[in-house]
Structure formats: C-alpha cells, structure tokens
Motif scaffolding. Structure first.
Motif, PDB file in Angstrom:
ATOM      1  N   ASN A 213      49.534 -12.393 -29.067  1.00 10.98           N
ATOM      2  CA  ASN A 213      49.971 -12.236 -27.824  1.00 10.98           C
ATOM      3  C   ASN A 213      49.803 -10.637 -27.261  1.00 10.98           C
ATOM      4  OD1 ASN A 213      52.167 -11.761 -25.752  1.00 10.98           O
ATOM      5  ND2 ASN A 213      52.310 -14.002 -25.823  1.00 10.98           N
ATOM      6  N   VAL A 214      50.243  -9.803 -28.176  1.00 12.43           N
ATOM      7  CA  VAL A 214      50.000  -8.398 -27.873  1.00 12.43           C
ATOM      8  C   VAL A 214      48.710  -7.974 -27.721  1.00 12.43           C
ATOM      9  CG1 VAL A 214      50.412  -6.043 -28.719  1.00 12.43           C
ATOM     10  CG2 VAL A 214      52.254  -7.700 -28.944  1.00 12.43           C
ATOM     11  N   LEU A 215      47.730  -8.620 -28.515  1.00 13.71           N
ATOM     12  CA  LEU A 215      46.162  -8.138 -28.514  1.00 13.71           C
ATOM     13  C   LEU A 215      45.799  -8.609 -27.032  1.00 13.71           C
ATOM     14  CD1 LEU A 215      43.462  -7.303 -29.696  1.00 13.71           C
ATOM     15  CD2 LEU A 215      43.272  -9.843 -30.448  1.00 13.71           C
TER      16      LEU A 215
ATOM     17  N   GLU B 143      51.565 -11.766 -13.865  1.00 14.81           N
ATOM     18  CA  GLU B 143      50.142 -11.990 -13.595  1.00 14.81           C
ATOM     19  C   GLU B 143      49.186 -11.512 -14.555  1.00 14.81           C
ATOM     20  OE1 GLU B 143      48.908 -13.496 -10.920  1.00 14.81           O
ATOM     21  OE2 GLU B 143      50.966 -14.200 -10.587  1.00 14.81           O
ATOM     22  N   ARG B 144      49.358 -10.376 -15.563  1.00 11.02           N
ATOM     23  CA  ARG B 144      48.476 -10.075 -16.467  1.00 11.02           C
ATOM     24  C   ARG B 144      48.405 -11.361 -17.295  1.00 11.02           C
ATOM     25  NH1 ARG B 144      44.538  -6.654 -18.052  1.00 11.02           N
ATOM     26  NH2 ARG B 144      44.667  -6.261 -20.236  1.00 11.02           N
ATOM     27  N   TYR B 145      49.516 -11.813 -17.738  1.00 14.36           N
ATOM     28  CA  TYR B 145      49.496 -13.061 -18.753  1.00 14.36           C
ATOM     29  C   TYR B 145      48.579 -14.113 -18.153  1.00 14.36           C
ATOM     30  CZ  TYR B 145      52.962 -11.825 -22.243  1.00 14.36           C
ATOM     31  OH  TYR B 145      53.779 -11.403 -23.399  1.00 14.36           O
ATOM     32  N   ARG B 146      48.808 -14.311 -16.951  1.00 13.21           N
ATOM     33  CA  ARG B 146      47.754 -15.390 -16.161  1.00 13.21           C
ATOM     34  C   ARG B 146      46.497 -14.987 -16.202  1.00 13.21           C
ATOM     35  NH1 ARG B 146      49.594 -17.442 -11.193  1.00 13.21           N
ATOM     36  NH2 ARG B 146      49.050 -19.517 -12.183  1.00 13.21           N
ATOM     37  N   ALA B 147      46.166 -13.663 -16.082  1.00 16.71           N
ATOM     38  CA  ALA B 147      44.846 -13.159 -15.801  1.00 16.71           C
ATOM     39  C   ALA B 147      44.028 -13.238 -17.087  1.00 16.71           C
ATOM     40  CB  ALA B 147      44.828 -12.163 -15.002  1.00 16.71           C
ATOM     41  N   VAL B 148      44.571 -12.914 -18.269  1.00 16.49           N
ATOM     42  CA  VAL B 148      43.918 -12.502 -19.560  1.00 16.49           C
ATOM     43  C   VAL B 148      44.259 -13.337 -20.601  1.00 16.49           C
ATOM     44  CG1 VAL B 148      43.406 -10.142 -18.704  1.00 16.49           C
ATOM     45  CG2 VAL B 148      45.256 -10.701 -20.249  1.00 16.49           C
TER      46      VAL B 148
ATOM     47  N   SER C 124      59.196 -21.782 -22.366  1.00 18.71           N
ATOM     48  CA  SER C 124      59.778 -20.359 -21.824  1.00 18.71           C
ATOM     49  C   SER C 124      60.874 -20.726 -20.947  1.00 18.71           C
ATOM     50  CB  SER C 124      58.708 -19.345 -21.645  1.00 18.71           C
ATOM     51  OG  SER C 124      58.202 -19.076 -22.575  1.00 18.71           O
ATOM     52  N   GLN C 125      61.268 -21.882 -20.677  1.00 15.37           N
ATOM     53  CA  GLN C 125      62.233 -22.299 -19.792  1.00 15.37           C
ATOM     54  C   GLN C 125      63.516 -23.016 -20.591  1.00 15.37           C
ATOM     55  OE1 GLN C 125      61.915 -21.675 -16.516  1.00 15.37           O
ATOM     56  NE2 GLN C 125      60.122 -20.479 -17.476  1.00 15.37           N
ATOM     57  N   HIS C 126      63.486 -23.195 -21.701  1.00 16.69           N
ATOM     58  CA  HIS C 126      64.520 -24.075 -22.447  1.00 16.69           C
ATOM     59  C   HIS C 126      64.892 -23.002 -23.805  1.00 16.69           C
ATOM     60  CE1 HIS C 126      64.007 -27.807 -20.415  1.00 16.69           C
ATOM     61  NE2 HIS C 126      62.699 -27.576 -20.783  1.00 16.69           N
ATOM     62  N   ILE C 127      65.811 -23.549 -24.413  1.00 17.79           N
ATOM     63  CA  ILE C 127      66.395 -22.553 -25.328  1.00 17.79           C
ATOM     64  C   ILE C 127      65.605 -21.831 -26.444  1.00 17.79           C
ATOM     65  CG2 ILE C 127      68.152 -22.436 -27.123  1.00 17.79           C
ATOM     66  CD1 ILE C 127      69.605 -24.423 -25.656  1.00 17.79           C
ATOM     67  N   SER C 128      64.478 -22.782 -27.115  1.00 19.60           N
ATOM     68  CA  SER C 128      63.673 -22.238 -27.815  1.00 19.60           C
ATOM     69  C   SER C 128      62.447 -23.079 -27.584  1.00 19.60           C
ATOM     70  CB  SER C 128      64.079 -22.480 -29.343  1.00 19.60           C
ATOM     71  OG  SER C 128      64.444 -23.892 -29.642  1.00 19.60           O
ATOM     72  N   ASP C 129      61.399 -22.366 -28.249  1.00 21.08           N
ATOM     73  CA  ASP C 129      59.808 -22.919 -28.010  1.00 21.08           C
ATOM     74  C   ASP C 129      59.182 -22.262 -29.116  1.00 21.08           C
ATOM     75  OD1 ASP C 129      59.161 -20.205 -27.014  1.00 21.08           O
ATOM     76  OD2 ASP C 129      59.938 -20.878 -25.136  1.00 21.08           O
ATOM     77  N   TRP C 130      57.903 -22.417 -29.232  1.00 17.58           N
ATOM     78  CA  TRP C 130      56.856 -21.754 -30.138  1.00 17.58           C
ATOM     79  C   TRP C 130      56.892 -20.275 -30.134  1.00 17.58           C
ATOM     80  CZ3 TRP C 130      55.850 -23.924 -34.584  1.00 17.58           C
ATOM     81  CH2 TRP C 130      55.783 -25.095 -34.573  1.00 17.58           C
ATOM     82  N   TYR C 131      57.512 -19.778 -29.084  1.00 16.15           N
ATOM     83  CA  TYR C 131      57.462 -18.222 -29.022  1.00 16.15           C
ATOM     84  C   TYR C 131      58.594 -17.850 -29.685  1.00 16.15           C
ATOM     85  CZ  TYR C 131      53.234 -18.544 -26.888  1.00 16.15           C
ATOM     86  OH  TYR C 131      51.919 -18.975 -26.387  1.00 16.15           O
ATOM     87  N   THR C 132      59.682 -18.757 -29.940  1.00 19.83           N
ATOM     88  CA  THR C 132      61.018 -18.244 -30.746  1.00 19.83           C
ATOM     89  C   THR C 132      60.682 -17.409 -31.954  1.00 19.83           C
ATOM     90  OG1 THR C 132      62.138 -19.672 -29.517  1.00 19.83           O
ATOM     91  CG2 THR C 132      63.379 -18.885 -31.484  1.00 19.83           C
ATOM     92  N   PRO C 133      59.732 -17.787 -32.993  1.00 24.73           N
ATOM     93  CA  PRO C 133      59.393 -17.153 -33.990  1.00 24.73           C
ATOM     94  C   PRO C 133      59.052 -15.564 -33.731  1.00 24.73           C
ATOM     95  CG  PRO C 133      58.481 -19.410 -34.252  1.00 24.73           C
ATOM     96  CD  PRO C 133      58.879 -19.103 -32.877  1.00 24.73           C
ATOM     97  N   SER C 134      58.357 -15.249 -32.719  1.00 28.08           N
ATOM     98  CA  SER C 134      57.942 -13.900 -32.380  1.00 28.08           C
ATOM     99  C   SER C 134      59.165 -13.170 -32.204  1.00 28.08           C
ATOM    100  CB  SER C 134      56.856 -13.774 -31.177  1.00 28.08           C
ATOM    101  OG  SER C 134      57.550 -14.179 -30.149  1.00 28.08           O
ATOM    102  N   HIS C 135      60.420 -13.504 -31.465  1.00 31.98           N
ATOM    103  CA  HIS C 135      61.377 -12.808 -31.348  1.00 31.98           C
ATOM    104  C   HIS C 135      62.090 -12.583 -32.524  1.00 31.98           C
ATOM    105  CE1 HIS C 135      60.564 -12.646 -26.998  1.00 31.98           C
ATOM    106  NE2 HIS C 135      60.287 -13.979 -27.023  1.00 31.98           N
ATOM    107  N   ILE C 136      62.022 -13.490 -33.457  1.00 29.40           N
ATOM    108  CA  ILE C 136      62.690 -13.276 -34.864  1.00 29.40           C
ATOM    109  C   ILE C 136      62.095 -12.266 -35.564  1.00 29.40           C
ATOM    110  CG2 ILE C 136      63.133 -14.220 -37.087  1.00 29.40           C
ATOM    111  CD1 ILE C 136      63.522 -17.280 -35.784  1.00 29.40           C
ATOM    112  N   ILE C 137      60.637 -12.196 -35.371  1.00 33.08           N
ATOM    113  CA  ILE C 137      59.766 -11.350 -36.119  1.00 33.08           C
ATOM    114  C   ILE C 137      60.406  -9.975 -35.468  1.00 33.08           C
ATOM    115  CG2 ILE C 137      57.528 -10.214 -36.130  1.00 33.08           C
ATOM    116  CD1 ILE C 137      56.466 -13.103 -36.416  1.00 33.08           C
ATOM    117  N   HIS C 138      60.282  -9.746 -33.986  1.00 32.63           N
ATOM    118  CA  HIS C 138      60.916  -8.294 -33.386  1.00 32.63           C
ATOM    119  C   HIS C 138      62.062  -8.020 -34.170  1.00 32.63           C
ATOM    120  CE1 HIS C 138      59.432  -9.715 -29.242  1.00 32.63           C
ATOM    121  NE2 HIS C 138      58.267  -9.580 -29.788  1.00 32.63           N
ATOM    122  N   GLY C 139      63.117  -8.840 -34.470  1.00 36.67           N
ATOM    123  CA  GLY C 139      64.599  -8.379 -35.204  1.00 36.67           C
ATOM    124  C   GLY C 139      64.111  -7.908 -36.536  1.00 36.67           C
TER     125      GLY C 139
END
Length: 186
Positions: free
Chosen positions: A168-170, A105-110, A49-64
């Motif tokens: 991720n949402v779950l 912090e929530r992401y890191r905890a759960v 999540s520091q560079h232009i794209s990663d494995w979470y980029t598809p979830s943002h395409i899904i958002h669209g």
C-alpha cells in the motif's frame, strides 16, 4: 497508589475529535448500504473500508506494533499511556490525511482501488482501535512474536488480497506498473 487516567482521556478525545472532523468534512458515518457488518472481506467492493473490519485491519494492527517499537526506542521514559496517546495522534493524523480528497484521488489513480471513496467514520475509528490493539499486543508479547505477527499479516494479505501495508505504501509513494498488474490479477 495513584494512577493517572489523563493519557487515556486524551487518547479518547483525540479519537473523538478525529471522528468529528471526518464527519465535518463530509465522510459518511457508516456504510451507505444501510447496515453495519463486523467483517467485510471483499476488497473490490464499494463497501470496502465502510464496515468495522476488513482486509486492511491487519495493517492497522501492524501500525500499533511498529509505533510501540518506535516509541519504545525514542520515548521509553514516557509512560505506556502517553506513548499510546502519541501513537493515537499519529494514527488519527494518518486517517485524516488518508481520507482527504487528494489522497483518495491518488489511491484511485495509482492503485487498484478504483472504487475507493474514503473510509466511513466507523471504519476509521475501528482502524484506530486496531492500532491500539497492536500497540497493546506489542507491550505484552515477546518481540519475536510481534515480528512474526507483522510478517504473518503482510504475507496473509499479500496472498489473499494482493495488498498489505508495505504494498500500500509502495504503490501510494512510488507506483510500479508490474505491482499494479499483479494486484489486478494480471
């Protein structure tokens, strides 16, 4: 024929203001590693999540894809440009919330994201642009292809990184120990 560019200008302004806000609250502009990559494929890494794209980029395409469908249902009288502006506001609001200290912090905890310290601003803007790509794809593709893309991206990311939009949402809202064990390779 007169064409209004107002929604496009507002959309660009929303993205720019979101990026400025994230910089103002202390998010890094780009990876502190000192370089920018088009793709970073390692999720268990401080560079995720520091560079232009990663494995979470598809979830943002899904958002669209999903935003297009939702706004088509409730606001189809609005022009495509204004619906895109609304989708961009929603996506940028999520990115700001996601990069708040409480959610980090929530992401890191759960979740298994123990090394997650927020997205770089570059990654955030790229995520918003990925949502815009998904929104545009939903406009030009048949509905069945949009649905197939959502399923494909969710299956792909679940298979490759044991995560995705639904997981991720779950895990953010209702973390399950069994899912966490599976995600960590257990």
């Amino acid at each position: 024929m007169h064409r209004s560019y107002t929604p496009h200008l507002v959309t660009a302004a929303v993205i720019a203001l979101s990026a400025l806000y994230l910089l103002w609250i202390g998010r890094v502009p780009w990876c502190e590693c000192g370089y920018v990559k088009l793709w970073h494929g390692e999720t268990m890494s401080s560079e995720n999540s520091q560079h232009i794209s990663d494995w979470y980029t598809p979830s943002h395409i899904i958002h669209g894809l999903l935003f297009y469908a939702g706004l088509w249902l409730v606001a189809r009288r609005l022009s495509f440009g204004w619906r895109l502006t609304i989708a961009t506001v929603i996506e940028c609001a999520w990115e700001i919330i996601e990069n708040s200290d409480a959610i980090i912090e929530r992401y890191r905890a759960v979740t298994i994201s123990l090394d997650y310290y927020g997205d770089s601003v570059l990654n955030t803007v790229a995520d918003v642009l990925a949502m815009i790509l998904g929104f545009w794809l939903a406009r030009v593709l048949p509905v069945w292809v949009s649905v197939a893309l959502v399923i494909f991206f969710e299956v792909l990311t679940a298979w490759v990184i044991r995560d995705g939009l639904v997981l991720n949402v779950l895990m953010l809202l209702w973390p399950l120990e069994g899912v966490m064990e599976w995600q960590s390779g257990g």
